[in-house]
Design a protein around this motif. Structure first.
Motif: not given
Length: 168
Positions: A61-71, A89-94, A140-142
């Motif tokens: 849910a977090s890494s494969c879905v939400l990180k790609h929906v909200w940057h 990391p370079a990926s999305s914080s959220f 808030s990400d945490v």
């Protein structure tokens, strides 16, 4: 809050949180906990399976879905006064995938064996603190990662009932 947590100067924090982060990378901490739980008999094996399932659902849910929906960009490097700021990391914080995995594992374990879940919750909280301290995430990400982990654990707990209701 991010600036305040990143400014913690305690020697204990400086030595301990990086070690927590290292063990949490690639979910090593939770796999190790699952192995330890498995050695504790039938209840431990059930708790380990539940924990790994909770972690997997939370990670998905977090890494494969939400990180790609909200940057969302990571906190600014200027806010972090120590050397860990360069290891982000370079990926999305959220949202925080580390927190989601830790809370998903711990909460799912707690649904089978509450005492073991409470023990697992301690490093899960430390991982969440570390993610903000090193500037990898905003609080808030945490927090959202923790909610995802709790949701994943609830889904895992209900899964046998849901699967039992499916038409055969």
């Amino acid at each position: 809050m991010t600036r305040w947590m990143a400014s913690w100067q305690s020697n204990c924090v400086r030595r301990f949180l990086p070690a927590v982060e290292e063990t949490a990378e690639h979910t090593k901490l939770w796999w190790g906990a699952a192995v330890a739980l498995s050695a504790a008999g039938r209840r431990g094996r059930r708790a380990a399976i539940a924990g790994l399932a909770g972690m997997a659902v939370a990670e998905l849910a977090s890494s494969c879905v939400l990180k790609h929906v909200w940057h969302r960009r990571r906190p600014p490097k200027e806010w972090i006064s120590h050397e860990e700021v360069h290891d982000r990391p370079a990926s999305s914080s959220f949202p925080s995938g580390h927190t989601a995995a830790g809370v998903g594992f711990s909460a799912a374990v707690a649904s089978v064996w509450p005492w073991a879940g409470a023990v697992c919750a301690v490093p899960a909280v430390l991982v969440a603190l570390e993610r903000v301290h090193t500037g990898a995430h905003y609080p808030s990400d945490v927090a959202v990662g923790a909610v995802i982990g709790l949701g994943a654990a609830a889904l895992v707990r209900r899964a046998p009932r849901l699967v039992g209701r499916l038409p055969r």
